[in-house]
Design an enzyme around this catalytic site. Structure first.
Site, mmCIF file in Angstrom:
data_model
loop_
_atom_site.group_PDB
_atom_site.id
_atom_site.type_symbol
_atom_site.label_atom_id
_atom_site.label_comp_id
_atom_site.label_asym_id
_atom_site.label_seq_id
_atom_site.Cartn_x
_atom_site.Cartn_y
_atom_site.Cartn_z
ATOM 1 N N THR A 47 0.856 -1.186 0.000
ATOM 2 C CA THR A 47 0.000 0.000 0.000
ATOM 3 C C THR A 47 0.893 1.237 0.000
ATOM 4 O O THR A 47 2.002 1.214 0.548
ATOM 5 C CB THR A 47 -0.949 0.017 1.213
ATOM 6 O OG1 THR A 47 -0.166 0.024 2.408
ATOM 7 C CG2 THR A 47 -1.875 -1.200 1.203
ATOM 8 N N VAL A 49 0.914 4.267 1.495
ATOM 9 C CA VAL A 49 1.317 4.894 2.756
ATOM 10 C C VAL A 49 2.291 3.986 3.510
ATOM 11 O O VAL A 49 3.320 4.445 4.007
ATOM 12 C CB VAL A 49 0.089 5.241 3.619
ATOM 13 C CG1 VAL A 49 0.513 5.776 4.989
ATOM 14 C CG2 VAL A 49 -0.798 6.261 2.910
ATOM 15 N N CYS A 50 1.999 2.709 3.575
ATOM 16 C CA CYS A 50 2.886 1.766 4.267
ATOM 17 C C CYS A 50 4.268 1.732 3.625
ATOM 18 O O CYS A 50 5.285 1.686 4.317
ATOM 19 C CB CYS A 50 2.284 0.367 4.255
ATOM 20 S SG CYS A 50 0.682 0.253 5.074
ATOM 21 N N THR A 51 4.295 1.780 2.319
ATOM 22 C CA THR A 51 5.566 1.766 1.592
ATOM 23 C C THR A 51 6.413 2.974 1.972
ATOM 24 O O THR A 51 7.614 2.842 2.232
ATOM 25 C CB THR A 51 5.305 1.711 0.075
ATOM 26 O OG1 THR A 51 4.618 0.480 -0.208
ATOM 27 C CG2 THR A 51 6.591 1.776 -0.722
ATOM 28 N N LEU A 54 7.727 2.514 5.747
ATOM 29 C CA LEU A 54 8.862 1.598 5.894
ATOM 30 C C LEU A 54 10.118 2.160 5.255
ATOM 31 O O LEU A 54 11.218 1.979 5.785
ATOM 32 C CB LEU A 54 8.527 0.210 5.353
ATOM 33 C CG LEU A 54 7.965 -0.717 6.437
ATOM 34 C CD1 LEU A 54 6.587 -0.321 6.882
ATOM 35 C CD2 LEU A 54 8.029 -2.144 6.011
#
Length: 176
Positions: A47, A49-51, A54
């Site tokens: 996703t 935002v998650c990318t 991290l």
């Protein structure tokens, strides 16, 4: 409410979870050792935002290392998906993700430690961040909805405050 969902509170002992990651299987306390730990969850692999989150954490690793702090993420996808996702993160965010990402496709761990909310979409975790001290006590809990990314500069600021107040009887003011 789902009876499997637990809630942790400040000062609670953080459980010594058995985790499966792209870096192997281990007990969480063994990974943490005598360090501080930032444990954070993500709704899904791949996703946007998650990318970015991290990727940001990977770029901040020297800051966490200066603070004797390890990081570990959790996402409700498989180890195989995490391996593919890390390649994508490294390429799109121009970084090198070298910390473990826990696989929790059945939401067992997420429910056990309060990273899942039954009123959110049923196939994702909420963005939860825990800071755990070297004694394995919960020192911070933050939850965001899946649609909102975290500010890891703020998490570092809070980590600095927690580490100071861990050894000294002081309080830190707003925006310290």
């Amino acid at each position: 409410m789902d009876s499997d969902i637990k809630c942790l509170f400040l000062g609670d002992d953080f459980p010594n979870l058995d985790v499966q990651t792209q870096k192997g299987d281990f007990k969480l306390h063994e990974y943490q050792g005598d360090s501080w730990l930032i444990f954070f969850s993500h709704p899904r692999d791949f996703t946007p935002v998650c990318t970015t989150e991290l990727g940001r954490v990977a770029k901040l690793m020297p800051e966490f290392e200066k603070r004797n702090t390890k990081v570990i993420a959790l996402s409700c996808d498989s180890v195989e998906d995490h391996i593919k996702w890390i390649k994508d993160i490294n390429e799109t965010q121009e970084t090198n993700v070298d910390f473990p990402i826990i696989a929790d496709p059945e939401f067992k761990l997420a429910k056990q430690i309060g990273m899942y909310h039954p009123r959110c979409e049923t196939k994702i975790t909420v963005r939860t961040t825990y800071i755990i001290d070297p004694l394995k006590k919960v020192k911070l809990m933050i939850q965001y909805p899946p649609s909102t990314g975290r500010n890891f500069n703020e998490i570092i600021r809070v980590l600095d405050s927690l580490q100071l107040t861990f050894t000294k009887s002081v309080a830190t003011p707003e925006n310290w």
